[in-house]
Write a protein that holds these residues in place. Structure first.
Motif, PDB file in Angstrom:
ATOM      1  N   GLN A  55       0.823  -1.206   0.000  1.00  0.00           N
ATOM      2  CA  GLN A  55       0.000   0.000   0.000  1.00  0.00           C
ATOM      3  C   GLN A  55       0.859   1.259   0.000  1.00  0.00           C
ATOM      4  N   VAL A  56       1.928   1.247   0.797  1.00  0.00           N
ATOM      5  CA  VAL A  56       2.830   2.402   0.831  1.00  0.00           C
ATOM      6  C   VAL A  56       3.502   2.578  -0.530  1.00  0.00           C
ATOM      7  N   ALA A  57       3.877   1.489  -1.166  1.00  0.00           N
ATOM      8  CA  ALA A  57       4.475   1.562  -2.502  1.00  0.00           C
ATOM      9  C   ALA A  57       3.473   2.147  -3.504  1.00  0.00           C
ATOM     10  N   ALA A  58       2.204   1.806  -3.358  1.00  0.00           N
ATOM     11  CA  ALA A  58       1.178   2.366  -4.247  1.00  0.00           C
ATOM     12  C   ALA A  58       1.033   3.867  -4.036  1.00  0.00           C
ATOM     13  N   ILE A  59       1.155   4.310  -2.791  1.00  0.00           N
ATOM     14  CA  ILE A  59       1.112   5.751  -2.513  1.00  0.00           C
ATOM     15  C   ILE A  59       2.297   6.435  -3.191  1.00  0.00           C
ATOM     16  N   GLU A  60       3.474   5.845  -3.065  1.00  0.00           N
ATOM     17  CA  GLU A  60       4.671   6.426  -3.676  1.00  0.00           C
ATOM     18  C   GLU A  60       4.524   6.512  -5.193  1.00  0.00           C
ATOM     19  N   ARG A  61       4.038   5.429  -5.805  1.00  0.00           N
ATOM     20  CA  ARG A  61       3.847   5.433  -7.259  1.00  0.00           C
ATOM     21  C   ARG A  61       2.832   6.496  -7.672  1.00  0.00           C
ATOM     22  N   SER A  62       1.782   6.621  -6.894  1.00  0.00           N
ATOM     23  CA  SER A  62       0.743   7.603  -7.207  1.00  0.00           C
ATOM     24  C   SER A  62       1.272   9.031  -7.097  1.00  0.00           C
ATOM     25  N   LEU A  63       2.062   9.285  -6.059  1.00  0.00           N
ATOM     26  CA  LEU A  63       2.659  10.607  -5.906  1.00  0.00           C
ATOM     27  C   LEU A  63       3.617  10.911  -7.056  1.00  0.00           C
ATOM     28  N   ALA A  64       4.441   9.937  -7.413  1.00  0.00           N
ATOM     29  CA  ALA A  64       5.407  10.124  -8.490  1.00  0.00           C
ATOM     30  C   ALA A  64       4.702  10.299  -9.837  1.00  0.00           C
ATOM     31  N   GLY A  65       3.551   9.658  -9.974  1.00  0.00           N
ATOM     32  CA  GLY A  65       2.823   9.730 -11.239  1.00  0.00           C
ATOM     33  C   GLY A  65       1.818  10.859 -11.322  1.00  0.00           C
ATOM     34  N   GLY A  66       1.732  11.688 -10.286  1.00  0.00           N
ATOM     35  CA  GLY A  66       0.820  12.816 -10.321  1.00  0.00           C
ATOM     36  C   GLY A  66      -0.641  12.421 -10.214  1.00  0.00           C
ATOM     37  N   ALA A  67      -0.937  11.465  -9.384  1.00  0.00           N
ATOM     38  CA  ALA A  67      -2.316  10.982  -9.228  1.00  0.00           C
ATOM     39  C   ALA A  67      -3.219  12.068  -8.660  1.00  0.00           C
TER      40      ALA A  67
END
Length: 91
Positions: free
Chosen positions: A21-33
């Motif tokens: 879940q934390v990795a998904a947050i990081e990916r979302s932040l990096a991807g401009g979610a």
């Protein structure tokens, strides 16, 4: 005072899900979610961490406070440790 000296597969699985879940947050932040999507991810992760804390508190309570074989001193120490953890977690 550790009662989790041996691996606990259920707790380890919870931690691995939280890491995902934390990795998904990081990916979302990096991807401009979208902000709403990020809030949903963070809320879900917070809930998962809360569930993990609840399970560990429950195990500590049974092993270090409620166990009838404990001495009064050991019971008091277990209760003190539990209260310290709850105070830190609730800040």
């Amino acid at each position: 005072m550790s009662h989790l000296m041996t691996p606990n597969p259920a707790l380890l699985a919870r931690v691995q899900r939280i890491a995902g879940q934390v990795a998904a947050i990081e990916r979302s932040l990096a991807g401009g979610a979208d902000c709403a999507d990020l809030l949903h991810l963070v809320a879900a992760t917070r809930g998962a961490i809360g569930g993990l804390m609840e399970k560990i508190v429950e195990e500590h309570l049974h092993a270090h406070v409620a166990d009838p074989d404990l001495t009064p001193a050991a019971r008091a120490e277990g209760a003190r440790e539990l209260m310290d953890a709850i105070r830190r977690y609730s800040k």
